[in-house]
Design a protein around this motif. Structure first.
Motif, mmCIF file in Angstrom:
data_model
loop_
_atom_site.group_PDB
_atom_site.id
_atom_site.type_symbol
_atom_site.label_atom_id
_atom_site.label_comp_id
_atom_site.label_asym_id
_atom_site.label_seq_id
_atom_site.Cartn_x
_atom_site.Cartn_y
_atom_site.Cartn_z
ATOM 1 N N VAL A 287 0.846 -1.197 0.000
ATOM 2 C CA VAL A 287 0.000 0.000 0.000
ATOM 3 C C VAL A 287 0.879 1.245 0.000
ATOM 4 O O VAL A 287 2.097 1.175 0.170
ATOM 5 C CB VAL A 287 -0.927 0.026 1.241
ATOM 6 N N GLY A 288 0.232 2.389 -0.197
ATOM 7 C CA GLY A 288 0.808 3.699 0.012
ATOM 8 C C GLY A 288 2.229 3.923 -0.433
ATOM 9 O O GLY A 288 2.592 3.756 -1.595
ATOM 10 N N GLY A 289 3.062 4.294 0.545
ATOM 11 C CA GLY A 289 4.428 4.704 0.264
ATOM 12 C C GLY A 289 5.269 3.645 -0.406
ATOM 13 O O GLY A 289 6.129 3.961 -1.241
ATOM 14 N N ALA A 290 5.059 2.379 -0.042
ATOM 15 C CA ALA A 290 5.850 1.303 -0.643
ATOM 16 C C ALA A 290 5.620 1.230 -2.147
ATOM 17 O O ALA A 290 6.563 1.041 -2.930
ATOM 18 C CB ALA A 290 5.500 -0.035 0.009
ATOM 19 N N GLY B 64 -2.424 3.676 -8.284
ATOM 20 C CA GLY B 64 -3.700 4.165 -7.762
ATOM 21 C C GLY B 64 -4.397 3.146 -6.897
ATOM 22 O O GLY B 64 -4.932 3.470 -5.822
ATOM 23 N N ARG B 65 -4.383 1.883 -7.328
ATOM 24 C CA ARG B 65 -5.017 0.815 -6.544
ATOM 25 C C ARG B 65 -4.310 0.625 -5.212
ATOM 26 O O ARG B 65 -4.949 0.424 -4.168
ATOM 27 C CB ARG B 65 -5.009 -0.486 -7.342
ATOM 28 N N GLY B 66 -2.979 0.688 -5.232
ATOM 29 C CA GLY B 66 -2.239 0.539 -3.987
ATOM 30 C C GLY B 66 -2.486 1.685 -3.026
ATOM 31 O O GLY B 66 -2.670 1.483 -1.815
ATOM 32 N N LEU B 67 -2.512 2.900 -3.544
ATOM 33 C CA LEU B 67 -2.760 4.064 -2.699
ATOM 34 C C LEU B 67 -4.172 4.054 -2.122
ATOM 35 O O LEU B 67 -4.401 4.530 -1.005
ATOM 36 C CB LEU B 67 -2.539 5.345 -3.507
ATOM 37 N N ALA B 68 -5.119 3.504 -2.877
ATOM 38 C CA ALA B 68 -6.517 3.506 -2.432
ATOM 39 C C ALA B 68 -6.749 2.612 -1.221
ATOM 40 O O ALA B 68 -7.770 2.746 -0.538
ATOM 41 C CB ALA B 68 -7.424 3.057 -3.581
ATOM 42 N N ARG B 69 -5.816 1.731 -0.935
ATOM 43 C CA ARG B 69 -6.006 0.789 0.164
ATOM 44 C C ARG B 69 -5.713 1.387 1.531
ATOM 45 O O ARG B 69 -6.019 0.773 2.550
ATOM 46 C CB ARG B 69 -5.097 -0.433 -0.049
ATOM 47 N N GLU B 70 -5.098 2.545 1.573
ATOM 48 C CA GLU B 70 -4.686 3.146 2.832
ATOM 49 C C GLU B 70 -5.373 4.503 3.001
ATOM 50 O O GLU B 70 -5.352 5.332 2.082
ATOM 51 C CB GLU B 70 -3.161 3.318 2.847
ATOM 52 N N LYS B 71 -5.962 4.710 4.154
ATOM 53 C CA LYS B 71 -6.762 5.909 4.379
ATOM 54 C C LYS B 71 -5.977 7.183 4.126
ATOM 55 O O LYS B 71 -6.494 8.152 3.545
ATOM 56 C CB LYS B 71 -7.305 5.891 5.806
ATOM 57 N N THR B 72 -4.712 7.189 4.552
ATOM 58 C CA THR B 72 -3.919 8.414 4.444
ATOM 59 C C THR B 72 -3.490 8.739 3.019
ATOM 60 O O THR B 72 -3.046 9.861 2.750
ATOM 61 C CB THR B 72 -2.667 8.311 5.321
#
Length: 406
Positions: free
Chosen positions: A310-313, A341-349
């Motif tokens: 997710v997110g930063g990774a 986009g899919r990875g970022l969408a998994r994390e609220k922040t």
């Protein structure tokens, strides 16, 4: 099944109750947590990992199409337009064989080869509508040259071109919800590879076969098939064109390994792909199926997202890909933007960032993005989470173009 409204979560709940399974029972059978399934059913989590979709479909004893829905036809002509050419592709694939062409008319082979090159460019742009206009006729006419060739050299050139034409058909057919036709294209390519008896051409056909294998409960078979095909290529790596073919097989093996939660296997095959990429130019326009160091980096992002990163990774992995190199093959860059986009969408922040990446992907390749089941699911869940302050208008626009309730 033409499904324009029901969410994946609602379908999951309906199918689970139809099978008379509790959340606990289904979670145990699919190898996921009860809380994850509950959030999917409520539209709070996206069911967008290939391994999760396959495992849940297998546990419910349904097809993936039953679970994720499709085809999704909207009023948007860009999204729905490519479906008009699926029947013509079906006719071309089902009525021709290598020994019997369905038509007796064909343009000179050099003209057809020029058109095959044009479809390659259209594939790079993910222009499914233009591909659909050209490809059925090309497939028909190539079969004429194969079934009644002027000489053996002409037949071999036509067979090689047919393998490429089948490759160009596979991705649109899969994305448009016709895996049976995508598999038929792969089978036709395999038949051509057998006639040619050329290990490089057979490797290309193996790649298509692996790409179109059914996913319900069979990612382990996909992994095995990809590994075997890559191993078969090893003795032939000195032959022209062999390295990119073997490289694409290793990347497919890496994704399949990630999908069966074999992270060590995924890392192994990614290293193999990276080593092979060093042997060819880092130019995605120069190598078969755009294999290159840059493409390995793009696949690395996809595999990380499949593993649940997710997110930063995910952003860190994407940041290692040279944008100028990736843009040489827009379809590959679009894939990366969508995966980020899919990875970022998994994390609220990081959900607010996801919308921007998904919109960039849609702007670059609207036909592909608006017809992707995985992206559609992410947009549906983001919309359900009501991120009105951080892009609600953008989300509603994407949802409308995908035929989602908004």
């Amino acid at each position: 099944m033409y499904d324009n409204g029901t969410t994946t979560g609602a379908r999951l709940r309906m199918l689970r109750k139809w099978r008379k399974k509790s959340l606990v029972e289904l979670a145990g059978q699919a190898g996921v947590s009860k809380s994850f399934l509950s959030m999917v059913e409520r539209g709070e989590r996206a069911l967008d990992r290939r391994s999760h979709i396959a495992a849940i479909a297998r546990a419910l004893q349904v097809s993936e199409a039953d679970l994720v829905g499709g085809p999704h036809l909207s009023h948007d002509p860009v999204q729905s337009g490519p479906y008009a050419y699926v029947p013509a592709l079906r006719v071309a694939l089902e009525t021709n064989s290598l020994t019997s062409a369905a038509t007796d008319h064909a343009r000179p082979l050099p003209d057809l080869l020029e058109d095959v090159a044009k479809v390659d460019a259209l594939t790079a742009a993910s222009d499914y509508l233009a591909i659909g206009r050209m490809l059925p006729g090309i497939i028909d006419e190539l079969h004429v040259h194969i079934a009644a060739p002027a000489d053996e050299q002409q037949m071999r050139r036509a067979l090689e071109a047919l393998i490429e034409a089948c490759r160009f058909a596979v991705t649109p057919l899969k994305e448009l919800g016709h895996p049976d036709l995508a598999h038929l294209a792969a089978v036709r390519a395999a038949e051509a590879g057998v006639v040619l008896g050329d290990p490089v051409q057979q490797g290309k056909a193996d790649f298509l076969r692996v790409q179109t294998m059914p996913r319900e409960g069979s990612w382990d078979r996909t992994l095995r098939a990809a590994e075997q095909a890559a191993d078969r290529m090893q003795p032939h790596l000195a032959e022209p064109g062999a390295v990119p073919v073997c490289g694409m097989l290793t990347l497919t093996a890496a994704l399949a390994a990630a999908s069966v939660h074999n992270n060590a296997g995924a890392a192994h095959w990614l290293r193999e792909a990276a080593d092979l990429a060093k042997r060819v130019s880092d130019d995605m326009t120069a190598n078969w199926a755009a294999f290159s160091t840059t493409n390995v980096g793009i696949w690395n992002v996809a595999i990380a997202v499949e593993r649940g990163e997710v997110g930063g990774a995910v952003l860190d992995l994407a940041g290692r890909v040279r944008e100028d190199k990736a843009l040489a093959r827009p379809s590959r860059y679009v894939s990366m933007m969508a995966d980020v986009g899919r990875g970022l969408a998994r994390e609220k922040t990081s959900r607010h960032q996801a919308i921007g990446w998904l919109r960039r992907a849609e702007t670059a390749a609207p036909q592909r993005v608006r017809n992707s089941p995985l992206i559609r699911e992410t947009v549906a869940v983001l919309l359900n989470q009501q991120l009105l302050a951080a892009g609600g208008r953008e989300l509603r626009g994407m949802a409308a173009r995908m035929g989602l309730p908004h």
